[in-house]
Motif scaffolding. Structure first.
Motif, PDB file in Angstrom:
ATOM      1  N   LEU A   4      -7.027   9.949 -14.311  1.00 48.59           N
ATOM      2  CA  LEU A   4      -7.274   9.078 -15.459  1.00 48.59           C
ATOM      3  C   LEU A   4      -6.498   7.778 -15.320  1.00 48.59           C
ATOM      4  N   LEU A   5      -5.246   7.913 -14.878  1.00 48.09           N
ATOM      5  CA  LEU A   5      -4.365   6.746 -14.729  1.00 48.09           C
ATOM      6  C   LEU A   5      -4.918   5.772 -13.686  1.00 48.09           C
ATOM      7  N   VAL A   6      -5.353   6.308 -12.544  1.00 48.61           N
ATOM      8  CA  VAL A   6      -5.875   5.468 -11.459  1.00 48.61           C
ATOM      9  C   VAL A   6      -7.172   4.800 -11.898  1.00 48.61           C
ATOM     10  N   LEU A   7      -8.039   5.550 -12.571  1.00 47.52           N
ATOM     11  CA  LEU A   7      -9.298   4.969 -13.046  1.00 47.52           C
ATOM     12  C   LEU A   7      -9.016   3.860 -14.055  1.00 47.52           C
ATOM     13  N   GLU A   8      -8.046   4.090 -14.935  1.00 40.98           N
ATOM     14  CA  GLU A   8      -7.689   3.072 -15.929  1.00 40.98           C
ATOM     15  C   GLU A   8      -7.163   1.806 -15.245  1.00 40.98           C
ATOM     16  N   MET A   9      -6.373   1.964 -14.184  1.00 40.94           N
ATOM     17  CA  MET A   9      -5.839   0.794 -13.468  1.00 40.94           C
ATOM     18  C   MET A   9      -6.940   0.002 -12.782  1.00 40.94           C
ATOM     19  N   ILE A  10      -7.873   0.713 -12.162  1.00 41.59           N
ATOM     20  CA  ILE A  10      -8.990   0.021 -11.502  1.00 41.59           C
ATOM     21  C   ILE A  10      -9.833  -0.687 -12.558  1.00 41.59           C
ATOM     22  N   ARG A  11     -10.019  -0.035 -13.696  1.00 43.52           N
ATOM     23  CA  ARG A  11     -10.809  -0.629 -14.783  1.00 43.52           C
ATOM     24  C   ARG A  11     -10.176  -1.933 -15.269  1.00 43.52           C
ATOM     25  N   GLN A  12      -8.859  -1.892 -15.460  1.00 40.03           N
ATOM     26  CA  GLN A  12      -8.172  -3.065 -16.010  1.00 40.03           C
ATOM     27  C   GLN A  12      -8.023  -4.199 -14.999  1.00 40.03           C
ATOM     28  N   HIS A  13      -7.830  -3.856 -13.733  1.00 38.40           N
ATOM     29  CA  HIS A  13      -7.503  -4.891 -12.746  1.00 38.40           C
ATOM     30  C   HIS A  13      -8.643  -5.205 -11.798  1.00 38.40           C
ATOM     31  N   ARG A  14      -9.819  -4.615 -12.037  1.00 38.14           N
ATOM     32  CA  ARG A  14     -10.937  -4.764 -11.112  1.00 38.14           C
ATOM     33  C   ARG A  14     -11.281  -6.221 -10.810  1.00 38.14           C
ATOM     34  N   PRO A  15     -11.666  -6.621  -9.564  1.00 36.60           N
ATOM     35  CA  PRO A  15     -11.563  -5.788  -8.369  1.00 36.60           C
ATOM     36  C   PRO A  15     -10.114  -5.736  -7.872  1.00 36.60           C
ATOM     37  N   VAL A  16      -9.745  -4.606  -7.312  1.00 35.08           N
ATOM     38  CA  VAL A  16      -8.346  -4.389  -6.935  1.00 35.08           C
ATOM     39  C   VAL A  16      -8.315  -3.564  -5.638  1.00 35.08           C
ATOM     40  N   SER A  17      -7.307  -3.807  -4.811  1.00 35.32           N
ATOM     41  CA  SER A  17      -7.227  -3.058  -3.550  1.00 35.32           C
ATOM     42  C   SER A  17      -6.475  -1.744  -3.760  1.00 35.32           C
ATOM     43  N   ARG A  18      -6.657  -0.820  -2.830  1.00 29.91           N
ATOM     44  CA  ARG A  18      -5.916   0.445  -2.901  1.00 29.91           C
ATOM     45  C   ARG A  18      -4.408   0.197  -2.907  1.00 29.91           C
ATOM     46  N   ALA A  19      -3.975  -0.796  -2.079  1.00 27.50           N
ATOM     47  CA  ALA A  19      -2.537  -1.089  -1.974  1.00 27.50           C
ATOM     48  C   ALA A  19      -1.980  -1.549  -3.320  1.00 27.50           C
ATOM     49  N   GLU A  20      -2.787  -2.381  -4.024  1.00 22.65           N
ATOM     50  CA  GLU A  20      -2.320  -2.868  -5.337  1.00 22.65           C
ATOM     51  C   GLU A  20      -2.252  -1.719  -6.349  1.00 22.65           C
ATOM     52  N   VAL A  21      -3.237  -0.822  -6.304  1.00 23.86           N
ATOM     53  CA  VAL A  21      -3.225   0.319  -7.221  1.00 23.86           C
ATOM     54  C   VAL A  21      -2.000   1.191  -6.952  1.00 23.86           C
ATOM     55  N   SER A  22      -1.689   1.361  -5.663  1.00 29.39           N
ATOM     56  CA  SER A  22      -0.525   2.146  -5.284  1.00 29.39           C
ATOM     57  C   SER A  22       0.751   1.515  -5.835  1.00 29.39           C
ATOM     58  N   LYS A  23       0.837   0.173  -5.708  1.00 32.34           N
ATOM     59  CA  LYS A  23       2.015  -0.547  -6.201  1.00 32.34           C
ATOM     60  C   LYS A  23       2.122  -0.456  -7.723  1.00 32.34           C
ATOM     61  N   LEU A  24       0.985  -0.675  -8.399  1.00 34.87           N
ATOM     62  CA  LEU A  24       0.971  -0.664  -9.871  1.00 34.87           C
ATOM     63  C   LEU A  24       1.319   0.706 -10.429  1.00 34.87           C
ATOM     64  N   SER A  25       0.863   1.756  -9.755  1.00 37.71           N
ATOM     65  CA  SER A  25       1.037   3.106 -10.299  1.00 37.71           C
ATOM     66  C   SER A  25       2.317   3.772  -9.838  1.00 37.71           C
ATOM     67  N   GLY A  26       2.893   3.244  -8.750  1.00 34.92           N
ATOM     68  CA  GLY A  26       4.077   3.882  -8.187  1.00 34.92           C
ATOM     69  C   GLY A  26       3.748   5.154  -7.425  1.00 34.92           C
ATOM     70  N   MET A  27       2.442   5.413  -7.211  1.00 38.05           N
ATOM     71  CA  MET A  27       2.044   6.602  -6.451  1.00 38.05           C
ATOM     72  C   MET A  27       1.900   6.225  -4.976  1.00 38.05           C
ATOM     73  N   SER A  28       2.015   7.220  -4.109  1.00 42.24           N
ATOM     74  CA  SER A  28       1.964   6.945  -2.670  1.00 42.24           C
ATOM     75  C   SER A  28       0.555   6.528  -2.244  1.00 42.24           C
ATOM     76  N   ALA A  29       0.474   5.818  -1.112  1.00 39.90           N
ATOM     77  CA  ALA A  29      -0.818   5.379  -0.583  1.00 39.90           C
ATOM     78  C   ALA A  29      -1.709   6.587  -0.289  1.00 39.90           C
ATOM     79  N   THR A  30      -1.104   7.670   0.186  1.00 35.45           N
ATOM     80  CA  THR A  30      -1.875   8.890   0.487  1.00 35.45           C
ATOM     81  C   THR A  30      -2.502   9.451  -0.793  1.00 35.45           C
TER      82      THR A  30
END
Ligand code: ZN
Length: 378
Positions: A4-30
């Motif tokens: 839910l968190l990742v989908l919400e981040m993509i929704r708010q920041h679209r278009p966004v790269s995986r690296a940016e989502v990782s940075k914004l969420s604090g979750m690992s790239a994997t």
């Protein structure tokens, strides 16, 4: 909840790269790679080839098609059934409304109305039913989302109605049922359409008194899904007798009926609107009754703040909505009643979504259940 968190981040920041989502969420790239993979597979997120800003090299960006899926939000009470198709931004795409009376406010007629509305709305919009991921229903009373049962609803006059399974069978869609105030609080919790990081308490005052808490996008339910039923919290053990049989419950101070009973000691008053009009025409006794209710509302806000430490308190209900002066009067009393460490820690606001809040919140709950594989009835 990570999905839910990742989908919400993509929704708010679209278009966004995986690296940016990782940075914004604090979750690992994997972890992001795995979750994004799931979301792409589910048709919720798609890849677009674009330059990411500021870097100047080509990067695969993630975008979201807001209408890739829709959820259905339903509000049911004694007088009305509202059915809406809601997109991933939390916007209403289309809606229908039915007035109910004593004979139509029964499970079977309401289920028929909802099924007609969902089919009709999808048809009007040229939507394939497979785009609808599920239905959320908000209803007054004690609801059990796990079994989809309306356990007890004084307003509807229902007990132990297996509403969600019945509707799910009729529609062929998953259905989740919850208490109206709980889904309303979910709808009002921040601007995030899917998840969120706010700690929101909703307090509703009108024919009854209730509250609901949403913590970081999740409804706080308690052990029996009745957390927040503050109407029967005790204010004074020697107070007025409540309909529940105890003395001095909060609802004996601030419901419409409590105020009108007080007013009746001076003269018969038919409605809160009439009482407010008497206050505005300078009747001191009417002003005293409303002022006393506002004092108890301020006390209630302090109690909720001390218990849950929310960042936002949303005030709702017919008494709050009847005149802007009511909330301003409550606000004026906070200085006197909020314990000092909590001063300035929360925002006191009016409902952002107004009459649509229950429908939008119910649709959000259906979406959360779909994404989180939670309590939904198949
Ligand atoms: Zn009571």
């Amino acid at each position: 909840m990570n999905r839910l968190l990742v989908l919400e981040m993509i929704r708010q920041h679209r278009p966004v790269s995986r690296a940016e989502v990782s940075k914004l969420s604090g979750m690992s790239a994997t972890a992001i790679g795995r979750i994004v993979g799931d979301l792409i597979e589910g048709g919720l997120v798609r890849e677009t080839d674009q330059y990411s800003s500021g870097v100047g090299r080509r990067a695969t960006m993630l975008d979201i098609d807001i209408h890739s899926i829709l959820s259905v939000g339903v509000e049911v009470d004694r007088n009305v059934a509202k059915i809406g198709l809601i997109d991933l931004d939390g916007n209403i795409v289309a809606q229908r409304r039915y007035e109910l009376d004593r004979s139509s406010a029964q499970p079977e007629p309401i289920i028929g109305m909802i099924a007609d509305a969902v089919g009709g709305l999808a048809g009007e919009q040229g939507l394939d039913m497979s785009k609808l991921i599920g239905v959320g229903v908000g209803m007054p009373g004690v609801m059990d989302p796990a079994s989809g049962t309306a356990v007890f609803s004084a307003q509807m006059g229902w007990s132990n109605v297996t509403f969600a399974p019945m509707l799910a069978e009729k529609l062929g869609l998953p259905v989740v049922l919850d208490n109206d105030l709980k889904v309303k609080a979910l709808g009002e919790s921040g601007t995030a359409a899917i998840s969120g990081d706010s700690k929101t308490a909703l307090i509703s005052i009108g024919s009854g008194v209730g509250s609901a808490i949403v913590i970081e996008g999740k409804i706080y339910r308690g052990a029996n899904n009745i957390a927040g039923e503050i109407g029967h919290s005790t204010i004074d053990p020697n107070g007025k007798l409540c309909e529940c049989g105890k003395r001095g419950c909060l609802q004996t101070y601030i419901t419409d009926l409590a105020m009108l009973q007080e007013a009746g000691q001076i003269k018969p008053v038919a409605s809160i609107a009439e009482l407010v009009a008497l206050m505005k025409s300078g009747e001191t006794w009417a002003d005293n009754i409303i002022d006393r209710a506002c004092t108890y509302i301020a006390i209630t806000i302090n109690n909720v703040v001390c218990t849950y430490n929310p960042d936002t308190i949303v005030m709702a209900g017919s008494f709050i909505d009847i005149d802007p002066e009511i909330l301003e009067r409550v606000r004026g009393k906070l200085k006197e009643f909020i314990w000092e460490p909590f001063v300035g820690t929360f925002q006191l606001t009016r409902s952002r979504l107004g009459e649509q809040a229950i429908m939008i919140g119910a649709a959000k709950l259906a979406l959360q259940q779909y994404l989180g594989n939670g309590l939904i009835q198949q």
